[in-house]
Design an enzyme around this catalytic site. Structure first.
Site, PDB file in Angstrom:
ATOM      1  N   LYS A  72       0.825  -1.222   0.000  1.00 24.28           N
ATOM      2  CA  LYS A  72       0.000   0.000   0.000  1.00 24.28           C
ATOM      3  C   LYS A  72       0.855   1.267   0.000  1.00 24.28           C
ATOM      4  O   LYS A  72       0.558   2.220  -0.706  1.00 24.28           O
ATOM      5  CB  LYS A  72      -0.922   0.033   1.221  1.00 24.28           C
ATOM      6  CG  LYS A  72      -2.032  -0.961   1.221  1.00 24.28           C
ATOM      7  CD  LYS A  72      -2.962  -0.767   2.401  1.00 24.28           C
ATOM      8  CE  LYS A  72      -2.237  -0.770   3.718  1.00 24.28           C
ATOM      9  NZ  LYS A  72      -1.542  -2.048   3.998  1.00 24.28           N
ATOM     10  N   THR A  74       3.969   1.633  -1.029  1.00 28.64           N
ATOM     11  CA  THR A  74       4.625   1.749  -2.335  1.00 28.64           C
ATOM     12  C   THR A  74       3.659   2.285  -3.382  1.00 28.64           C
ATOM     13  O   THR A  74       4.002   3.180  -4.167  1.00 28.64           O
ATOM     14  CB  THR A  74       5.175   0.368  -2.766  1.00 28.64           C
ATOM     15  OG1 THR A  74       6.108  -0.072  -1.786  1.00 28.64           O
ATOM     16  CG2 THR A  74       5.854   0.451  -4.126  1.00 28.64           C
ATOM     17  N   ARG A  95       2.009   7.366   7.469  1.00 30.56           N
ATOM     18  CA  ARG A  95       2.365   7.137   8.874  1.00 30.56           C
ATOM     19  C   ARG A  95       3.878   6.969   9.011  1.00 30.56           C
ATOM     20  O   ARG A  95       4.577   6.640   8.057  1.00 30.56           O
ATOM     21  CB  ARG A  95       1.693   5.864   9.396  1.00 30.56           C
ATOM     22  CG  ARG A  95       0.193   5.938   9.530  1.00 30.56           C
ATOM     23  CD  ARG A  95      -0.388   4.572   9.841  1.00 30.56           C
ATOM     24  NE  ARG A  95      -0.181   3.647   8.740  1.00 30.56           N
ATOM     25  CZ  ARG A  95      -0.256   2.326   8.847  1.00 30.56           C
ATOM     26  NH1 ARG A  95      -0.507   1.770  10.016  1.00 30.56           N
ATOM     27  NH2 ARG A  95      -0.082   1.555   7.800  1.00 30.56           N
ATOM     28  N   LYS A 106       8.030  -7.505   9.092  1.00 25.45           N
ATOM     29  CA  LYS A 106       7.324  -6.770   8.045  1.00 25.45           C
ATOM     30  C   LYS A 106       8.183  -5.708   7.378  1.00 25.45           C
ATOM     31  O   LYS A 106       7.949  -5.305   6.247  1.00 25.45           O
ATOM     32  CB  LYS A 106       6.066  -6.125   8.642  1.00 25.45           C
ATOM     33  CG  LYS A 106       5.064  -5.647   7.602  1.00 25.45           C
ATOM     34  CD  LYS A 106       3.782  -5.197   8.279  1.00 25.45           C
ATOM     35  CE  LYS A 106       2.843  -4.503   7.319  1.00 25.45           C
ATOM     36  NZ  LYS A 106       2.369  -5.366   6.250  1.00 25.45           N
ATOM     37  N   ALA A 275      -3.021  -0.793  12.411  1.00 21.80           N
ATOM     38  CA  ALA A 275      -4.448  -0.864  12.062  1.00 21.80           C
ATOM     39  C   ALA A 275      -5.147  -2.091  12.617  1.00 21.80           C
ATOM     40  O   ALA A 275      -6.372  -2.140  12.631  1.00 21.80           O
ATOM     41  CB  ALA A 275      -4.622  -0.817  10.549  1.00 21.80           C
ATOM     42  N   PHE A 303      -3.064  -2.384   6.820  1.00 20.21           N
ATOM     43  CA  PHE A 303      -3.605  -3.720   6.573  1.00 20.21           C
ATOM     44  C   PHE A 303      -4.749  -3.680   5.557  1.00 20.21           C
ATOM     45  O   PHE A 303      -4.759  -2.824   4.670  1.00 20.21           O
ATOM     46  CB  PHE A 303      -4.008  -4.399   7.881  1.00 20.21           C
ATOM     47  CG  PHE A 303      -2.833  -4.714   8.760  1.00 20.21           C
ATOM     48  CD1 PHE A 303      -1.840  -5.597   8.336  1.00 20.21           C
ATOM     49  CD2 PHE A 303      -2.685  -4.131  10.010  1.00 20.21           C
ATOM     50  CE1 PHE A 303      -0.746  -5.879   9.141  1.00 20.21           C
ATOM     51  CE2 PHE A 303      -1.594  -4.413  10.820  1.00 20.21           C
ATOM     52  CZ  PHE A 303      -0.629  -5.286  10.380  1.00 20.21           C
ATOM     53  N   PHE A 383       4.091  -7.842  -9.638  1.00 20.45           N
ATOM     54  CA  PHE A 383       5.234  -8.658  -9.236  1.00 20.45           C
ATOM     55  C   PHE A 383       5.726  -9.446 -10.446  1.00 20.45           C
ATOM     56  O   PHE A 383       4.960  -9.735 -11.362  1.00 20.45           O
ATOM     57  CB  PHE A 383       4.856  -9.611  -8.094  1.00 20.45           C
ATOM     58  CG  PHE A 383       4.770  -8.943  -6.748  1.00 20.45           C
ATOM     59  CD1 PHE A 383       5.791  -9.087  -5.823  1.00 20.45           C
ATOM     60  CD2 PHE A 383       3.671  -8.154  -6.420  1.00 20.45           C
ATOM     61  CE1 PHE A 383       5.716  -8.463  -4.584  1.00 20.45           C
ATOM     62  CE2 PHE A 383       3.591  -7.532  -5.178  1.00 20.45           C
ATOM     63  CZ  PHE A 383       4.619  -7.689  -4.256  1.00 20.45           C
ATOM     64  N   TRP A 411       6.850   0.208  -8.153  1.00 15.05           N
ATOM     65  CA  TRP A 411       8.080  -0.320  -7.560  1.00 15.05           C
ATOM     66  C   TRP A 411       9.209  -0.340  -8.592  1.00 15.05           C
ATOM     67  O   TRP A 411      10.338   0.076  -8.312  1.00 15.05           O
ATOM     68  CB  TRP A 411       7.845  -1.741  -7.035  1.00 15.05           C
ATOM     69  CG  TRP A 411       8.993  -2.260  -6.203  1.00 15.05           C
ATOM     70  CD1 TRP A 411       9.134  -2.179  -4.853  1.00 15.05           C
ATOM     71  CD2 TRP A 411      10.165  -2.931  -6.693  1.00 15.05           C
ATOM     72  NE1 TRP A 411      10.321  -2.752  -4.458  1.00 15.05           N
ATOM     73  CE2 TRP A 411      10.984  -3.220  -5.574  1.00 15.05           C
ATOM     74  CE3 TRP A 411      10.621  -3.314  -7.959  1.00 15.05           C
ATOM     75  CZ2 TRP A 411      12.218  -3.876  -5.673  1.00 15.05           C
ATOM     76  CZ3 TRP A 411      11.845  -3.962  -8.070  1.00 15.05           C
ATOM     77  CH2 TRP A 411      12.628  -4.238  -6.933  1.00 15.05           C
TER      78      TRP A 411
END
Length: 558
Positions: A72, A74, A95, A106, A275, A303, A383, A411
């Site tokens: 999210k 990215t 954030r 993570k 979250a 999340f 991806f 990305w």
């Protein structure tokens, strides 16, 4: 082609002085409170409520994620780059990362690849000290509580067994979940049970994120509910005369932080609640700051949309009077494979059948966003192992639902890879004739608000309240906290409170184990299942693969 790590890409970028980034959005140099060359804090005087009404707020959320997350942040950064490339003045508002995930599993929260905010190492580590200030303000209150128990002068007659306030530290440390304080004899305090939460789960963090200005912050700090006296009277932080001292520790932390993206666009980063155990969005002040300075503000909520987006829309937007114009739902092929039944080792292997079976998860999130009178755009975060057939299936089936799905390649390509996504977002914003509406009225009974979220957003058939939760409901009613928002604490791994139920579970029961009160933040926190507010480290934490050389160059940070 050599693939560079996130930190190598960030370290290879020659940063612009933050003064030049500020100038892009009309901030004068004298208004900046500099933290070196590339970071600055912004004064609250820059917030302009009139401008906020005319600018566009876009939320980035996601389907139910895999443990590594679906990107999210990215996508949020990439979308901001793409919007600026098509001539739309845009700022990303995010954030701040927590050290727990950075050193755990993570990773950080500065984006990835060519869609990052920089200086990445600073942002992912101590940044401008906001988390430290939150931690110190929280633990000051803990110290004042224990001091009052010990003191013969000004003793408030607090019953130690009823104290709800915990200490915090910004680290994953399961050994601190439950502790005993005050051991060592009469000179060292009154022995009692205590524990630590992780700093992002602190009510101080929630208050920082929910405050509209400094006076509101101070009022909310005073409203923190601590526990009861022996004669059953409620005790608040203001009874300990704590709010001013706590506010002093937060006097700089309340100011949003300005940094830049890899493509030299402005980024505001402020606040950092999780979250799954908190409200999961940046501060109201930061979002309003962005909307005062830019035509488009892109922000994200943690999340899946059942957690961060639900709380962003039902809590933050209602409290701040914000009206988002569009929502971007991030989906990945690997997450849809996961929800379709793929095992962990199969997540990176093309399999159209798994994607077809897992599409129901994305479909439910689309339905949920529309319940708020907002149209979503689906961003397929690209991806290398995505197959053409899998991508086309998502695009075609979203089209059948009347939703635009776009491949996002931020990305790999930065803003060039998100131009189509940016155009799709602008189409939604500019053609939008609907007005955002929350899912529930804060004035409804607490139990009813919990059931609305569980049934409407999660898809639960029934909500059970354990005996402790029932007693908590009685306490909330007696204290007069009925008209607070609801901030669910629930696993991020499933729509349900059972993390093994993937896809779109049906006919399940949600169990509310207990209900906590965040009176300063003005929300109620139902704890679903076995959720904990202090995570633990994995067997092989990310810290094991980090290295710093004699010149201070860091590797292994992501």
């Amino acid at each position: 082609m050599k693939l560079f790590s996130d930190i190598e890409i960030a370290q290879g970028k020659e940063l612009k002085p933050i003064k030049k980034i500020a100038k892009k959005i009309g901030i004068k140099e004298d208004d900046l409170e500099l933290y070196g060359k590339y970071k600055a804090k912004l004064p609250l005087s820059l917030i302009d409520e009139e401008k906020i009404k005319h600018n566009n707020l876009v939320l980035v959320t996601a389907i139910t994620p895999t443990p590594a997350g679906e990107g999210k942040t990215t996508v949020s950064i990439g979308l901001t780059e793409g919007l600026n490339k098509i001539g739309k003045q845009a700022t990303v508002v995010l954030r701040e990362p927590s050290l727990g995930p950075v050193f755990g599993i993570k990773g950080g929260a500065a984006g990835g690849g060519y869609s990052q905010v920089v200086p990445m190492e600073d942002i992912n580590l101590h940044f401008t000290g906001d988390f430290n200030a939150v931690e110190k303000a929280n633990n000051l209150l803990s110290a004042l509580i224990d001091n009052n128990l010990q003191s013969k002068v000004g003793n408030l007659n607090i019953d130690p067994r009823t104290i709800l306030w915990k200490r915090v530290i910004d680290m994953n440390d399961r050994a601190l979940r439950n502790i005993i304080v005050g051991l060592g004899g009469t000179a060292n305090g009154i022995p009692r049970e205590d524990g630590f939460n992780i700093t992002p789960a602190s009510e101080i963090m929630a208050i920082l994120c929910m405050a509209n200005d400094f006076n509101d912050l101070k009022k909310r700090l005073g409203d923190i509910f601590v526990g009861f006296t022996f004669d059953k009277q409620p005790i608040f932080a203001r009874d300990l005369r704590a709010e001013n001292a706590m506010a002093i520790l937060l006097k700089d932390a309340i100011k949003p932080n300005l940094v830049q993206t890899l493509e030299e666009n402005p980024a505001i980063i402020h606040g950092g609640p999780f979250a799954n155990i908190a409200q999961g969005t940046n501060t109201i002040i930061a979002t309003k700051m962005g909307l005062s300075l830019s035509k488009y503000v892109i922000t994200e909520a943690g999340f899946g949309a059942d957690l961060g987006a639900e709380k962003f829309l039902n809590i933050k937007c209602v409290a701040a009077g914000l009206k988002p114009k569009a929502v971007v739902l991030v989906a990945t092929i690997r997450a849809l494979r996961h929800h379709g039944g793929a095992k962990k080792e199969e997540h990176s292997k093309p399999n159209l059948d798994y994607v077809k079976a897992g599409f129901c998860n994305l479909e439910k999130h689309i339905e949920n966003i529309r319940k708020f009178n907002i149209e979503p755009v689906v961003a397929i975060n690209s991806f290398i192992d995505d197959s053409v057939e899998e991508v086309e299936f998502i695009i075609e089936n979203c089209k059948k639902l009347g939703v635009k799905a776009v491949v996002s390649e931020g990305w790999e390509k930065g803003g060039e890879g998100t131009i189509e996504l940016a155009e799709a977002v602008v189409d939604i914003v500019e053609s939008n004739s609907k007005e955002f509406k929350p899912l529930y009225d804060w004035k409804l009974p607490v139990k009813e608000k919990i059931e609305i979220i569980a049934k409407e957003i999660y898809g639960a058939k029934k909500v059970d309240f354990d005996k402790k939760a029932q007693l908590n409901l009685n306490r909330i009613e007696a204290l007069g906290f009925n008209d607070f928002a609801i901030c669910m604490a629930k696993t991020q791994k499933s729509f349900s409170d059972n993390e093994v139920l993937r896809g779109r579970p049906k006919d399940f029961t949600v169990t509310v184990r207990e209900i906590e009160i965040a009176a300063g933040a003005r929300f109620i926190i139902p704890i679903l299942g076995q959720m904990m507010r202090m995570p633990g480290l994995p067997s092989h934490p990310a810290s094991e693969n980090m290295f710093i050389d004699s010149d201070g160059i860091i590797s292994g940070l992501s």
